[in-house]
Scaffold this motif. Structure first.
Motif, short mmCIF file in Angstrom:
data_model
loop_
_atom_site.label_atom_id
_atom_site.label_comp_id
_atom_site.label_asym_id
_atom_site.label_seq_id
_atom_site.Cartn_x
_atom_site.Cartn_y
_atom_site.Cartn_z
N UNK A 21 1.13 -1.61 0.39
CA UNK A 21 0.26 0.43 0.08
C UNK A 21 0.76 1.36 0.11
N UNK A 22 2.22 1.49 0.79
CA UNK A 22 2.99 2.76 0.90
C UNK A 22 3.17 2.45 -0.21
N UNK A 23 3.68 1.57 -1.01
CA UNK A 23 4.72 1.52 -2.25
C UNK A 23 3.44 2.45 -3.49
N UNK A 29 11.76 5.78 -2.78
CA UNK A 29 12.52 5.93 -1.59
C UNK A 29 12.91 7.20 -1.05
N UNK A 30 12.60 7.67 0.18
CA UNK A 30 13.60 9.22 0.48
C UNK A 30 12.79 8.58 2.18
N UNK A 31 13.63 10.65 2.39
CA UNK A 31 13.80 9.96 3.85
C UNK A 31 11.98 11.18 4.37
N UNK A 32 11.99 10.72 5.89
CA UNK A 32 10.67 11.92 5.82
C UNK A 32 11.00 13.04 7.03
N UNK A 33 11.91 12.50 7.60
CA UNK A 33 12.63 13.15 9.02
C UNK A 33 14.37 12.76 8.95
N UNK A 54 11.90 2.73 1.82
CA UNK A 54 12.18 2.16 1.04
C UNK A 54 11.00 1.50 -0.44
N UNK A 55 10.36 1.26 -1.35
CA UNK A 55 9.49 0.75 -1.36
C UNK A 55 8.65 0.02 -0.48
N UNK A 56 8.42 1.23 0.33
CA UNK A 56 6.98 0.69 1.02
C UNK A 56 7.24 0.55 2.88
N UNK A 57 8.74 0.29 2.46
CA UNK A 57 9.17 -0.18 3.80
C UNK A 57 9.41 1.14 4.76
N UNK A 58 9.26 1.39 5.75
CA UNK A 58 9.49 2.54 6.45
C UNK A 58 11.00 2.17 7.06
N UNK A 59 11.93 2.59 7.86
CA UNK A 59 13.20 2.64 7.59
C UNK A 59 13.23 3.28 9.03
N UNK A 60 13.81 3.21 9.94
CA UNK A 60 15.12 3.59 10.68
C UNK A 60 15.59 4.06 10.97
N UNK A 61 16.51 5.02 10.89
CA UNK A 61 18.28 4.72 10.64
C UNK A 61 18.49 5.82 12.96
N UNK A 62 19.19 4.98 13.32
CA UNK A 62 19.84 5.75 14.77
C UNK A 62 21.16 5.66 13.87
N UNK A 63 21.42 7.17 15.49
CA UNK A 63 22.79 8.54 14.70
C UNK A 63 23.66 6.89 15.17
N UNK A 64 24.78 6.89 14.64
CA UNK A 64 25.76 6.27 14.78
C UNK A 64 27.28 7.23 13.69
N UNK A 65 28.36 5.65 13.80
CA UNK A 65 29.31 6.65 13.44
C UNK A 65 29.86 4.63 12.29
N UNK A 66 29.87 4.79 11.20
CA UNK A 66 29.53 3.81 10.00
C UNK A 66 31.05 3.71 9.14
N UNK A 108 18.31 -2.84 -7.91
CA UNK A 108 16.70 -1.87 -7.71
C UNK A 108 15.65 -2.52 -8.13
N UNK A 109 15.36 -3.83 -7.27
CA UNK A 109 13.64 -5.10 -7.75
C UNK A 109 12.37 -3.99 -7.54
N UNK A 110 11.88 -3.26 -8.55
CA UNK A 110 10.60 -2.55 -8.77
C UNK A 110 9.78 -3.43 -7.42
N UNK A 111 9.48 -5.16 -7.80
CA UNK A 111 8.42 -5.75 -7.58
C UNK A 111 9.37 -6.45 -6.28
N UNK A 112 10.52 -5.59 -6.08
CA UNK A 112 10.56 -6.49 -4.22
C UNK A 112 9.32 -6.79 -3.66
N UNK A 113 8.33 -6.25 -3.63
CA UNK A 113 7.37 -6.79 -2.16
C UNK A 113 6.22 -8.40 -3.07
#
Length: 309
Positions: A21-23, A29-33, A54-66, A108-113
């Motif tokens: 649905x979200x996709x 894809x993109x950031x909302x915050x 990203x393709x309907x999946x909500x992601x949360x990034x926590x601050x860190x050094x990578x 980038x598989x557009x049909x990933x879901x």
């Protein structure tokens, strides 16, 4: 049962249902915050806290050094990317980095879901040497919300509507100006025809000024036909070459007969003439002799057209 409904009373909604649905609602894809990327050590990028899709999946990034990859030789391009991989049940979303002289295309598989495939997104880019990184830049875009998208679409539609309205008004003004111009030319020509006199201009056409200029002319109306004879002074016409000499844009005066003769001060030569899509063309024979004194070279152009009732 071959068909059933989702999101009704007591139905089961899975995360996959939400992703699909979200996709469909959001961009790929993109950031909302939040979201940031900066160098924190010679081989580390600090990512700021963020949320996105990203393709309907909500992601949360926590601050860190990578820690990111360095170049194995010389200076190369680096990329910190997010990989969404639904075949990885333990870590379906993860950061990873790569370095190359020319970075490869993202998977980038557009049909990933539907396929449980892989979708990669560039989060940040950097320049990598053998000992450190530099030029760290956040490249993951901000996601346009549905509200923002509708607002932009409304603005675009309003802009296009205003542009169309202005174009319509401009077209109407142009048509009115053209109508007035034709009426003025028609009135001038009819006055000349009715007076059956010598005329001071090529009223029903436009002379190409780089080729010739008007000298004198005469109009006569008889039995529903207007006969004319105009003399042009030649400015620049080449023997053996078809040359456009004047245009006749107004339909009431479609010329049905024309001929021309060249006078060089001593001798006259017949000139081939034609009317092609409103353009009067002349063709001087190759044996035609032009006077070295341009004032002596005259082109007498004669013809007729139906009189306007």
């Amino acid at each position: 049962m071959s068909i059933y409904a989702k999101r009704i009373d007591e139905s089961i909604i899975t995360p996959k249902d939400d992703r699909i649905l979200f996709d469909a609602i959001f961009d790929n894809y993109g950031l909302i915050y939040g979201g940031s990327a900066k160098m924190s050590a010679v081989n580390k990028i600090n990512v700021g806290a963020a949320r996105g899709f990203i393709k309907g999946t909500e992601i949360i990034v926590e601050e860190e050094d990578i820690a990111v990859e360095l170049s194995d030789s010389g200076t190369k391009s680096g990329r910190l990317k997010i990989i969404v991989d639904y075949t990885n049940t333990e870590n379906p979303v993860a950061f990873t980095s790569e370095v190359a002289t020319s970075l490869p295309a993202l998977e980038q598989d557009d049909l990933i879901n539907y396929t449980n495939g892989v979708y990669e997104v560039a989060y940040a880019t950097y320049t990598a040497s053998e000992t450190s990184i530099s030029d760290v830049k956040l490249v993951m875009p901000t996601l346009e919300t549905v509200k923002e998208k509708l607002k932009r679409l409304n603005t675009d539609l309003s802009t296009k509507a205003n542009a169309a309205d202005l174009a319509a008004k401009a077209s109407a003004a142009d048509l009115n100006a053209e109508k007035n111009t034709r009426a003025s030319v028609d009135a001038s020509l009819q006055s000349q025809i009715n007076d059956t006199k010598s005329v001071a201009s090529f009223a029903f056409g436009t002379i190409i000024s780089t080729v010739a200029e008007f000298s004198d002319g005469y109009l006569n109306k008889k039995d529903g036909v207007v006969y004319f004879s105009f003399e042009f002074k030649i400015i620049n016409i080449t023997n053996g070459v078809t040359t456009n000499i004047a245009s006749i844009p107004y339909k009431p005066y479609g010329i049905c007969h024309c001929s021309a003769t060249l006078y060089n001060g001593n001798t006259s030569f017949p000139v081939f003439t034609a009317i092609n899509d409103g353009i009067i063309q002349v063709h001087l024979p190759s044996d035609c002799v032009l006077s070295s004194n341009k004032e002596n070279n005259k082109l007498r152009f004669s013809g007729s057209f139906p009189a306007k009732n």
